[in-house]
Design an enzyme around this catalytic site. Sequence first.
Site, mmCIF file in Angstrom:
data_model
loop_
_atom_site.group_PDB
_atom_site.id
_atom_site.type_symbol
_atom_site.label_atom_id
_atom_site.label_comp_id
_atom_site.label_asym_id
_atom_site.label_seq_id
_atom_site.Cartn_x
_atom_site.Cartn_y
_atom_site.Cartn_z
ATOM 1 N N HIS A 113 -29.616 -68.598 86.376
ATOM 2 C CA HIS A 113 -28.765 -69.699 85.918
ATOM 3 C C HIS A 113 -27.341 -69.503 86.461
ATOM 4 O O HIS A 113 -26.801 -68.402 86.372
ATOM 5 C CB HIS A 113 -28.745 -69.742 84.380
ATOM 6 C CG HIS A 113 -27.936 -70.876 83.851
ATOM 7 N ND1 HIS A 113 -28.408 -72.171 83.814
ATOM 8 C CD2 HIS A 113 -26.667 -70.927 83.387
ATOM 9 C CE1 HIS A 113 -27.465 -72.965 83.328
ATOM 10 N NE2 HIS A 113 -26.398 -72.230 83.065
ATOM 11 N N LEU A 124 -33.409 -73.637 75.711
ATOM 12 C CA LEU A 124 -32.881 -73.767 77.072
ATOM 13 C C LEU A 124 -31.736 -72.784 77.340
ATOM 14 O O LEU A 124 -30.750 -72.740 76.599
ATOM 15 C CB LEU A 124 -32.391 -75.206 77.288
ATOM 16 C CG LEU A 124 -31.854 -75.517 78.682
ATOM 17 C CD1 LEU A 124 -32.979 -75.472 79.702
ATOM 18 C CD2 LEU A 124 -31.165 -76.866 78.705
ATOM 19 N N ASP A 125 -31.880 -72.031 78.426
ATOM 20 C CA ASP A 125 -30.820 -71.123 78.906
ATOM 21 C C ASP A 125 -30.326 -70.165 77.825
ATOM 22 O O ASP A 125 -29.134 -69.838 77.773
ATOM 23 C CB ASP A 125 -29.636 -71.937 79.470
ATOM 24 C CG ASP A 125 -30.045 -72.785 80.669
ATOM 25 O OD1 ASP A 125 -30.979 -72.390 81.388
ATOM 26 O OD2 ASP A 125 -29.423 -73.847 80.871
ATOM 27 N N GLU A 171 -26.037 -64.729 93.065
ATOM 28 C CA GLU A 171 -27.403 -65.035 92.604
ATOM 29 C C GLU A 171 -28.408 -64.333 93.504
ATOM 30 O O GLU A 171 -29.398 -63.773 93.039
ATOM 31 C CB GLU A 171 -27.654 -66.554 92.635
ATOM 32 C CG GLU A 171 -26.797 -67.336 91.661
ATOM 33 C CD GLU A 171 -27.145 -68.820 91.658
ATOM 34 O OE1 GLU A 171 -28.328 -69.174 91.795
ATOM 35 O OE2 GLU A 171 -26.215 -69.639 91.522
ATOM 36 N N ASN A 177 -32.582 -69.078 96.613
ATOM 37 C CA ASN A 177 -32.909 -67.909 95.770
ATOM 38 C C ASN A 177 -34.330 -67.421 96.058
ATOM 39 O O ASN A 177 -34.582 -66.220 96.088
ATOM 40 C CB ASN A 177 -32.740 -68.247 94.287
ATOM 41 C CG ASN A 177 -31.295 -68.129 93.847
ATOM 42 O OD1 ASN A 177 -30.745 -67.031 93.795
ATOM 43 N ND2 ASN A 177 -30.665 -69.264 93.577
ATOM 44 N N THR A 196 -37.121 -68.434 77.265
ATOM 45 C CA THR A 196 -37.691 -68.709 75.943
ATOM 46 C C THR A 196 -37.629 -70.223 75.744
ATOM 47 O O THR A 196 -36.987 -70.917 76.537
ATOM 48 C CB THR A 196 -36.871 -67.993 74.846
ATOM 49 O OG1 THR A 196 -35.522 -68.455 74.935
ATOM 50 C CG2 THR A 196 -36.906 -66.475 75.010
HETATM 51 C C1 GRF Z 1 -29.023 -72.193 91.937
HETATM 52 O O1 GRF Z 1 -27.631 -72.257 91.785
HETATM 53 C C2 GRF Z 1 -29.687 -71.852 90.647
HETATM 54 O O2 GRF Z 1 -28.978 -70.949 89.880
HETATM 55 C C3 GRF Z 1 -29.705 -73.202 89.967
HETATM 56 O O3 GRF Z 1 -30.018 -74.107 90.975
HETATM 57 C C4 GRF Z 1 -29.587 -73.579 92.225
HETATM 58 C C5 GRF Z 1 -30.797 -73.511 93.108
HETATM 59 O O4 GRF Z 1 -30.482 -73.133 94.405
HETATM 60 N N1 GRF Z 1 -30.588 -73.197 88.833
HETATM 61 P P1 GRF Z 1 -31.612 -72.687 95.406
HETATM 62 O O5 GRF Z 1 -32.696 -73.762 95.369
HETATM 63 O O6 GRF Z 1 -32.139 -71.356 94.975
HETATM 64 O O7 GRF Z 1 -30.953 -72.625 96.743
#
Ligand code: GRF
Length: 215
Positions: free
Chosen positions: A109, A144-145, A174, A18, A141
């Site tokens: 998430h 959590l989540d 994502e 990400n 916040t």
């Molecule tokens: C992703 O699925 C993110 O949503 C979750 O952990 C994973 C991280 O993947 N919280 P990366 O490190 O961005 O490849």
Amino acid sequence: MSHDMKRLVILISGRGSNMQALLEARLPAQVSAVISNEPSAKGLEIARGFGVPTRVVHHRDFAERGAFDRALMEAIGEYDPHLVILAGFMRILTPAFLARFEGKVINIHPSLLPAYQGVDTHRRALRDGVKIHGCTVHFVTPDLDSGPIIVQAAVPVLQQDTEQTLAARVLEQEHRVLPQAVRWFFDGRLQLADNQVRLAGECRYPDPIISPLTA
Ligand code: GRF
């Protein structure tokens, strides 16, 4: 990079895909640093490859969460960022941390919140037999989540899915919605009211699986 450029800091714990999507997106902001709580996080190498400064604040070096959070806060504070992004950052932040960066921390998430908060989201979705799954970008916040949702993307759950195939389908989304949310943030289009996010200005439906947001 010019000095009036907006600054962002990305926190990671692992792979960093990400984070990479953010580094590859043409954002109207400079990534000032990538900070990991895990010294072995693969994403650190990727960040260096992009010429981005990296830091490690190892949670194991601290006896308790408060001390780790203070060190993390200090490290982030040095860059005076306009936005902090949790991109696969697997530590829970204290209320003190979030107060310091109030309204400036967003998280990606891997579920359609409020469903499947916490970990193992794909496994739990498969176990429940849900037919639609996805991901959520939200403001962070202390709960959590649970912070205000900025954008979500949904994907089908297929009959033959394994945790891995479902995770890969969600991850692809994502990588789309996180840069999108960050762009909206820096364009000043995200308005928070009554714990809900509104998108100012025109919003077309770029893709039917991306949630509509209206002003
Ligand atoms: C992703 O699925 C993110 O949503 C979750 O952990 C994973 C991280 O993947 N919280 P990366 O490190 O961005 O490849």
